[in-house]
Design a protein around this motif. Structure first.
Motif, PDB file in Angstrom:
ATOM      1  N   PHE A 261       0.753  -1.312   0.005  1.00 23.17           N
ATOM      2  CA  PHE A 261      -0.088   0.010  -0.071  1.00 23.17           C
ATOM      3  C   PHE A 261       0.724   1.297  -0.084  1.00 23.17           C
ATOM      4  O   PHE A 261       1.833   1.331   0.574  1.00 23.17           O
ATOM      5  CB  PHE A 261      -0.968  -0.038   1.162  1.00 23.17           C
ATOM      6  CG  PHE A 261      -1.712  -1.016   1.173  1.00 23.17           C
ATOM      7  CD1 PHE A 261      -3.218  -0.983   0.489  1.00 23.17           C
ATOM      8  CD2 PHE A 261      -1.727  -2.183   1.838  1.00 23.17           C
ATOM      9  CE1 PHE A 261      -3.961  -2.020   0.598  1.00 23.17           C
ATOM     10  CE2 PHE A 261      -2.466  -3.261   1.978  1.00 23.17           C
ATOM     11  CZ  PHE A 261      -3.786  -3.138   1.238  1.00 23.17           C
ATOM     12  N   ILE A 262       0.553   2.200  -0.608  1.00 21.36           N
ATOM     13  CA  ILE A 262       1.145   3.507  -0.587  1.00 21.36           C
ATOM     14  C   ILE A 262      -0.057   4.542  -0.085  1.00 21.36           C
ATOM     15  O   ILE A 262      -1.209   4.485  -0.718  1.00 21.36           O
ATOM     16  CB  ILE A 262       1.448   4.226  -1.897  1.00 21.36           C
ATOM     17  CG1 ILE A 262       2.361   3.071  -2.490  1.00 21.36           C
ATOM     18  CG2 ILE A 262       2.143   5.458  -1.823  1.00 21.36           C
ATOM     19  CD1 ILE A 262       2.976   3.500  -3.937  1.00 21.36           C
ATOM     20  N   GLN A 263       0.226   5.096   0.918  1.00 19.60           N
ATOM     21  CA  GLN A 263      -0.890   6.003   1.523  1.00 19.60           C
ATOM     22  C   GLN A 263      -0.961   7.308   0.547  1.00 19.60           C
ATOM     23  O   GLN A 263      -0.007   7.947   0.078  1.00 19.60           O
ATOM     24  CB  GLN A 263      -0.556   6.639   2.940  1.00 19.60           C
ATOM     25  CG  GLN A 263      -0.357   5.478   3.832  1.00 19.60           C
ATOM     26  CD  GLN A 263      -0.526   6.004   5.301  1.00 19.60           C
ATOM     27  OE1 GLN A 263      -0.338   7.191   5.365  1.00 19.60           O
ATOM     28  NE2 GLN A 263      -0.744   5.256   6.223  1.00 19.60           N
ATOM     29  N   THR A 264      -2.282   7.326   0.081  1.00 23.48           N
ATOM     30  CA  THR A 264      -2.734   8.524  -0.778  1.00 23.48           C
ATOM     31  C   THR A 264      -3.518   9.468  -0.244  1.00 23.48           C
ATOM     32  O   THR A 264      -4.476   9.286   0.695  1.00 23.48           O
ATOM     33  CB  THR A 264      -3.117   8.217  -1.838  1.00 23.48           C
ATOM     34  OG1 THR A 264      -4.538   7.573  -1.822  1.00 23.48           O
ATOM     35  CG2 THR A 264      -2.232   7.318  -2.946  1.00 23.48           C
ATOM     36  N   ASP A 265      -3.216  10.679  -0.171  1.00 21.88           N
ATOM     37  CA  ASP A 265      -3.891  11.642   0.609  1.00 21.88           C
ATOM     38  C   ASP A 265      -5.392  11.913  -0.061  1.00 21.88           C
ATOM     39  O   ASP A 265      -5.595  11.744  -1.337  1.00 21.88           O
ATOM     40  CB  ASP A 265      -3.434  13.097   0.550  1.00 21.88           C
ATOM     41  CG  ASP A 265      -2.448  12.981   1.522  1.00 21.88           C
ATOM     42  OD1 ASP A 265      -2.247  12.022   2.280  1.00 21.88           O
ATOM     43  OD2 ASP A 265      -1.643  13.823   1.496  1.00 21.88           O
ATOM     44  N   ARG A 266      -6.454  12.237   0.693  1.00 23.97           N
ATOM     45  CA  ARG A 266      -7.732  12.344   0.131  1.00 23.97           C
ATOM     46  C   ARG A 266      -8.000  13.552  -0.635  1.00 23.97           C
ATOM     47  O   ARG A 266      -8.582  13.792  -1.626  1.00 23.97           O
ATOM     48  CB  ARG A 266      -8.539  12.114   1.381  1.00 23.97           C
ATOM     49  CG  ARG A 266     -10.021  11.996   0.820  1.00 23.97           C
ATOM     50  CD  ARG A 266     -10.816  11.404   2.304  1.00 23.97           C
ATOM     51  NE  ARG A 266     -10.770  10.451   2.270  1.00 23.97           N
ATOM     52  CZ  ARG A 266     -10.151   9.619   3.228  1.00 23.97           C
ATOM     53  NH1 ARG A 266      -9.333  10.246   3.988  1.00 23.97           N
ATOM     54  NH2 ARG A 266     -10.203   8.547   3.504  1.00 23.97           N
ATOM     55  N   VAL A 267      -7.198  14.951  -0.031  1.00 22.58           N
ATOM     56  CA  VAL A 267      -7.035  15.968  -0.743  1.00 22.58           C
ATOM     57  C   VAL A 267      -5.962  15.849  -1.794  1.00 22.58           C
ATOM     58  O   VAL A 267      -4.924  16.105  -1.543  1.00 22.58           O
ATOM     59  CB  VAL A 267      -6.849  17.360   0.184  1.00 22.58           C
ATOM     60  CG1 VAL A 267      -7.134  18.189  -0.349  1.00 22.58           C
ATOM     61  CG2 VAL A 267      -7.748  16.871   1.612  1.00 22.58           C
ATOM     62  N   GLN A 268      -6.555  15.664  -2.906  1.00 25.67           N
ATOM     63  CA  GLN A 268      -5.413  15.243  -3.930  1.00 25.67           C
ATOM     64  C   GLN A 268      -5.445  16.127  -5.134  1.00 25.67           C
ATOM     65  O   GLN A 268      -6.262  16.654  -5.629  1.00 25.67           O
ATOM     66  CB  GLN A 268      -5.684  13.927  -4.268  1.00 25.67           C
ATOM     67  CG  GLN A 268      -4.473  12.737  -4.523  1.00 25.67           C
ATOM     68  CD  GLN A 268      -4.943  11.523  -5.118  1.00 25.67           C
ATOM     69  OE1 GLN A 268      -5.880  11.247  -5.677  1.00 25.67           O
ATOM     70  NE2 GLN A 268      -3.847  10.802  -4.782  1.00 25.67           N
ATOM     71  N   TYR A 269      -4.322  16.127  -5.724  1.00 22.60           N
ATOM     72  CA  TYR A 269      -3.832  17.124  -6.782  1.00 22.60           C
ATOM     73  C   TYR A 269      -3.905  16.083  -7.814  1.00 22.60           C
ATOM     74  O   TYR A 269      -3.194  15.103  -7.725  1.00 22.60           O
ATOM     75  CB  TYR A 269      -2.805  18.009  -6.671  1.00 22.60           C
ATOM     76  CG  TYR A 269      -2.084  18.382  -7.767  1.00 22.60           C
ATOM     77  CD1 TYR A 269      -2.690  19.278  -8.517  1.00 22.60           C
ATOM     78  CD2 TYR A 269      -0.907  17.816  -8.232  1.00 22.60           C
ATOM     79  CE1 TYR A 269      -2.247  19.895  -9.425  1.00 22.60           C
ATOM     80  CE2 TYR A 269      -0.197  18.500  -9.310  1.00 22.60           C
ATOM     81  CZ  TYR A 269      -1.017  19.470 -10.188  1.00 22.60           C
ATOM     82  OH  TYR A 269      -0.211  19.989 -11.432  1.00 22.60           O
ATOM     83  N   SER A 270      -4.491  16.114  -8.958  1.00 20.38           N
ATOM     84  CA  SER A 270      -4.788  15.296 -10.163  1.00 20.38           C
ATOM     85  C   SER A 270      -3.756  15.923 -11.321  1.00 20.38           C
ATOM     86  O   SER A 270      -4.019  15.220 -12.529  1.00 20.38           O
ATOM     87  CB  SER A 270      -5.733  14.677 -10.374  1.00 20.38           C
ATOM     88  OG  SER A 270      -6.521  15.904 -10.490  1.00 20.38           O
ATOM     89  N   GLY A 271      -3.309  17.000 -11.204  1.00 19.09           N
ATOM     90  CA  GLY A 271      -2.659  17.737 -12.253  1.00 19.09           C
ATOM     91  C   GLY A 271      -1.351  17.117 -12.877  1.00 19.09           C
ATOM     92  O   GLY A 271      -1.042  15.865 -12.417  1.00 19.09           O
ATOM     93  N   ASP A 272      -0.735  17.743 -14.010  1.00 15.79           N
ATOM     94  CA  ASP A 272       0.472  17.034 -14.395  1.00 15.79           C
ATOM     95  C   ASP A 272       1.422  18.056 -13.999  1.00 15.79           C
ATOM     96  O   ASP A 272       1.544  18.020 -12.860  1.00 15.79           O
ATOM     97  CB  ASP A 272       0.206  17.292 -16.271  1.00 15.79           C
ATOM     98  CG  ASP A 272      -1.107  16.579 -16.600  1.00 15.79           C
ATOM     99  OD1 ASP A 272      -1.324  15.440 -16.076  1.00 15.79           O
ATOM    100  OD2 ASP A 272      -1.787  17.008 -17.554  1.00 15.79           O
ATOM    101  N   GLU A 273       2.474  18.165 -14.919  1.00 13.44           N
ATOM    102  CA  GLU A 273       3.705  18.680 -14.712  1.00 13.44           C
ATOM    103  C   GLU A 273       3.288  20.231 -14.194  1.00 13.44           C
ATOM    104  O   GLU A 273       2.346  20.903 -14.449  1.00 13.44           O
ATOM    105  CB  GLU A 273       4.499  18.840 -15.882  1.00 13.44           C
ATOM    106  CG  GLU A 273       5.248  17.680 -16.374  1.00 13.44           C
ATOM    107  CD  GLU A 273       6.332  17.189 -15.152  1.00 13.44           C
ATOM    108  OE1 GLU A 273       7.326  17.609 -15.188  1.00 13.44           O
ATOM    109  OE2 GLU A 273       6.083  16.230 -14.432  1.00 13.44           O
ATOM    110  N   ASN A 274       4.095  20.785 -13.230  1.00 20.33           N
ATOM    111  CA  ASN A 274       3.924  21.991 -12.870  1.00 20.33           C
ATOM    112  C   ASN A 274       4.415  23.108 -14.078  1.00 20.33           C
ATOM    113  O   ASN A 274       5.314  22.763 -14.849  1.00 20.33           O
ATOM    114  CB  ASN A 274       4.930  22.459 -11.698  1.00 20.33           C
ATOM    115  CG  ASN A 274       4.496  21.536 -10.642  1.00 20.33           C
ATOM    116  OD1 ASN A 274       3.597  20.896 -10.575  1.00 20.33           O
ATOM    117  ND2 ASN A 274       5.232  21.561  -9.460  1.00 20.33           N
TER     118      ASN A 274
END
Ligand code: ADP
Ligand code: ZN
Ligand code: ZN
Length: 817
Positions: A261-274
């Motif tokens: 498992f990798i913990q992933t945050d619920r408040v998540q950013y789903s964008g690409d590169e900055n």
């Protein structure tokens, strides 16, 4: 030797409470950890350890704590310092501050509600006797409070049992309690370490040639990780290979694959590169330089930049500098301006570093941000949040930005702590030796005054980005229009003309009306009676959509009347108008146009507000009717026309800031018009076009507004020239609250003489069946604020000792504006 801790409890106690602990606990406990403690006869609270010491309390026998809840502090030293500052400055208790500061999931107490978990079927034989008792009880009752559980088990210290039940997923505690706070888990899969060598792998593939389905899964795993270069989710693997979860399980059981498992945050950013941040133009560049220079002398600086001058891009540059140094940034916004627009903009630049802290998010999401900030994780290096985010556990803050600093929603009015997030932010920043930038196109008088006095730095940016023209503002005299019969409902001919033209060009319109509902007063044409709220001294507002009369103060509602309650006449009239009525008139005037409404009634729910904004952005709306919600930092490409339906009810509002606020509101709404090439147009309808504020709005003359308003503030001894503390007394019995407030004001006068105003009944003297009385204490700059507060507290203590007054509620509100 005996050991004790002083504990902050989440209740309005003036003093800390002392508990006894063992010496082992004394070794372990640190300031800022949570402990579960008994209180009174049967209550349990979560408290925060304030300090560990060896002095027994003299007034009472210290009880033992129930349990230590943390291994490391959840609240740091600077936070505790800030809490103390808030309690002292805003005249409330540390418990009040604690309650506001900690996410609800951190505070477990006797009132906390436990329910049966719906997650899975439980093997009841795995429960111990006491656990089973509670589990069983929850079959008969849908929920239990923790003190009920104490009763069931007949013991006080029940938290360990509750904790075990939570861990077994038998129960949930109020949106799942902190101990069991569980980030969303995603299951990944990889090749078992046994096959990391090439030989071993070759062996494996040979062996699997007789099990083609399994071999297929392995090959798919290879190709997936080769193409995505990312960990492979179990769900992706089974989706891609078409293998059943049984085959994957077999491979895991055979130690060929390994899941993790990798913990992933619920408040998540789903964008690409900055994205790279934008290159500033010369004016922005100059402002940025000036801000940096100002910070050298002054840790607080005000950026007064007209709407659309590109302030946000300047903030971005400042943020870049700070995060480069590994420090944290707090970006404060009024609740309502926390839109997807700004969030996206910042996430484009800073990706996952941006965390959002918002009261509409779930307890989980808030705990997640809290923990990330506490650990100075890069994930929450930039926190974007509304006023309560000043309570986050920052350890190394480098910069606070307070955007739209003039906004009233930075002040919390109820309950205590009645803090102002902008002013508290300044204190927080100074505790971190960090800088604060206040930004606004229409600064509050107090901030601009502070800047003019040299207390804050001041940087002004008077050019819109790309030289977009300021909107053309036209005042429309409705008195004249009425006389000449040029009004259709609440629309002047000018407004209709402009709207027609803008719609013909396929552009958008915003109409602003500062009242929701259909009409605020329903009046009988025969006897003059208008229906009142039974709990409050206000008229009920007619809401046509639900065909109801509603109270905007307590929520009371009833069906709309067919005829007058007093005389029975069916001849009822509507006085005044709200957003609902405007929406309806627009639909009749422009039947082809797509019309939407944005106010408290249409934006409840987690994404109510965002949905309307998105629809406007995507041009699914031609005309948006709304309240001041419209004014907040939105950037709409396609809005050409803004109509202010009636400026007068704002200007005439009974408050010393009404003129300042009207100016800010109108300039901000106007700022929504024409943010691109085409010049925007603003029409302000009013009965009084020669009003100074309207003249100042139409020429965008902040300085003149400032000078004139400051003059009034000097003359009438109002903030920011004088400080102000408001004392409100409430009681359901009018005579009692009157006697109490007269006593209170008289005592205050003995100290402060003429500086005490009142007691007075506010314009709405009764709300939710409680009569209100206000007393105002005005404090000249040279008078010590802390001495003044001490005197008020002394008076309040004597007040509380008078038997007759004990049931009167006293509210102290510092900087009550
Ligand atoms: P403000 O916050 O002062 O109202 P914004 O920062 O929202 O202004 O800027 C207004 C618009 O101009 C935004 O769409 C923004 O992307 C754009 N903008 C501002 N500065 C720049 C820049 N330096 N380069 C490109 N676009 C910019
Ligand atoms: Zn009547
Ligand atoms: Zn009411």
């Amino acid at each position: 030797m005996k050991f004790f801790i002083d504990v902050i409890l989440p209740i309005p106690l003036q003093k800390l409470f002392t508990y006894s602990i063992t010496s082992a606990e004394a070794d372990f406990l640190k300031t800022g950890m949570r402990v579960a403690v008994p209180f009174g006869k049967s209550k349990i609270y979560t408290g925060i350890v304030f300090n560990v010491h060896t002095e027994a309390p003299s007034a009472y026998e210290a009880k033992e704590i129930h349990q230590i809840l943390d291994e490391v502090p959840v609240v740091n030293q600077i936070q505790l310092e800030l809490w103390q500052w808030i309690a002292k400055y805003y005249m409330c208790t540390l418990g009040d501050v604690m309650r506001a500061a900690l996410p609800g999931a951190f505070v477990l107490e006797s009132e906390t509600v436990v329910t049966k978990s719906s997650v899975k079927k439980l093997d009841e034989s795995s429960l111990k006797d006491d656990e089973f008792l509670i589990y069983e009880a929850l079959h008969h009752q849908s929920s239990l409070k923790i003190h009920d559980i104490s009763g069931i088990l007949d013991k006080k210290n029940v938290l360990p049992v509750i904790k075990r039940l939570i861990e077994k997923e038998a129960i949930t505690v109020e949106e799942e309690v902190y101990e069991k706070y569980k980030p969303k888990l995603v299951r990944y899969v990889k090749l078992h370490a046994n096959f990391s060598s090439e030989d071993a792998l070759q062996d494996l593939l040979d062996k699997l040639s007789r099990a083609p389905k399994q071999r297929d899964v392995i090959m798919t795993l290879f190709s997936l990780s080769a193409t995505t270069k990312k960990p492979v989710k179990v769900s992706d693997l089974s989706g891609e290979s078409g293998a059943s979860s049984q085959i994957i399980k077999t491979l895991i059981d055979k130690d060929i694959l390994e899941d993790y498992f990798i913990q992933t945050d619920r408040v998540q950013y789903s964008g690409d590169e900055n994205e790279a941040s934008k290159t500033l133009n010369e004016h922005q560049e100059a402002a940025l330089k000036a801000i940096k220079t100002a910070f050298n002398n002054n840790h607080v600086t005000l950026l007064h930049g007209v709407t659309s001058s590109g302030k946000t891009e300047i903030y971005v540059k400042l943020i870049e500098d700070v995060i480069q140094k590994g420090q944290q940034v707090l970006y404060l916004l009024p609740e309502i301006a926390l839109t997807a627009q700004l969030v996206n903009r910042l996430q484009n630049y800073f990706g996952e570093k941006v965390a959002i802290f918002h009261s509409k998010y779930s307890a989980h999401e808030r705990v997640e941000v809290w923990n990330n900030v506490l650990n100075n994780a890069s994930k929450a290096q930039i926190v974007l949040g509304a006023r309560s985010s000043i309570f986050l556990p920052f350890s190394d803050l480098g910069l606070i930005i307070v955007d739209e600093e003039h906004e009233q929603s930075f002040k919390q009015f109820d309950p205590a702590p009645r803090y102002h997030a902008r002013d508290t932010a300044v204190v927080l920043a100074s505790m971190h030796k960090a800088n604060t930038l206040l930004g606004s196109a229409t600064p509050s008088l107090e901030s601009y005054f502070n800047a003019k006095q040299g207390k804050y730095g001041l940087v002004e940016l008077m050019y819109r980005y790309n030289n977009v023209l300021m909107p053309d503002i036209e005042l429309v005299d409705i008195k004249d229009k009425l006389k000449r019969k040029r009004m259709k409902g609440h629309f002047s001919d000018r407004l209709i003309e402009e709207m027609t033209e803008v719609l013909a060009e396929g552009q958008q319109i915003i109409l602003f009306q500062n009242r929701r509902g259909f009409s605020p007063i329903v009046e009988c044409n025969t006897c003059g009676h208008s229906p009142q709220c039974p709990n409050c001294d206000v008229s009920l507002t007619y809401h046509q959509y639900r065909n109801q009369l509603r109270c905007h103060y307590c929520g009371y509602n009833m069906a709309m009347l067919q005829d007058c309650m007093a005389c029975g006449s069916p001849d009822l009239d509507n006085k005044g108008f709200g957003t609902e009525q405007i929406e309806e008139e627009v639909k009749i005037l422009f039947p082809e146009a797509k019309v939407a409404r944005m106010d408290l009634d249409t934006t409840r729910g987690k994404y109510g507000y965002e949905k309307i904004i998105t629809a406007l952005e995507q041009q699914e709306i031609d005309i948006l009717v709304g309240t001041q919600m419209l004014t907040k930092g939105l950037d709409f490409r396609n809005v050409r026309l803004v109509g202010i339906m009636n400026a007068d009810n704002m200007l005439n509002f009974p408050d010393f800031r009404a003129h300042e606020r009207s100016f800010q509101l109108m300039v901000q709404v106007s700022g929504r018009a024409g943010r691109t090439e085409k010049r925007g147009k603003v029409l302000i309808q009013t009965y009084n076009p020669y009003h100074n504020i309207l003249q100042q709005v139409s020429t965008n003359n902040y300085m003149e507004m400032f000078k004139e308003q400051m003059n009034d503030r000097y003359n009438f001894k109002y903030p920011p020239v004088y400080k102000q503390i408001k004392i409100t007394l409430k009681h359901k019995d009018y005579n009692r609250v009157e006697a109490a407030s007269i006593w209170f004001a008289k005592s205050l006068r003995q100290f402060f003489g003429e500086a005490v105003l009142g007691p007075e009944s506010p314009p709405i003297a009764r709300i939710r069946n409680q009569f209100h009385k206000n007393i105002l204490v005005k404090i000249p700059k040279k008078q010590s604020l802390s001495k003044t507060k001490e005197a008020i507290i002394k008076i309040n203590n004597s007040f509380l000792s008078i038997k007759d007054f004990r049931s009167v509620k006293v509210i102290l509100n510092v900087d009550n504006f």
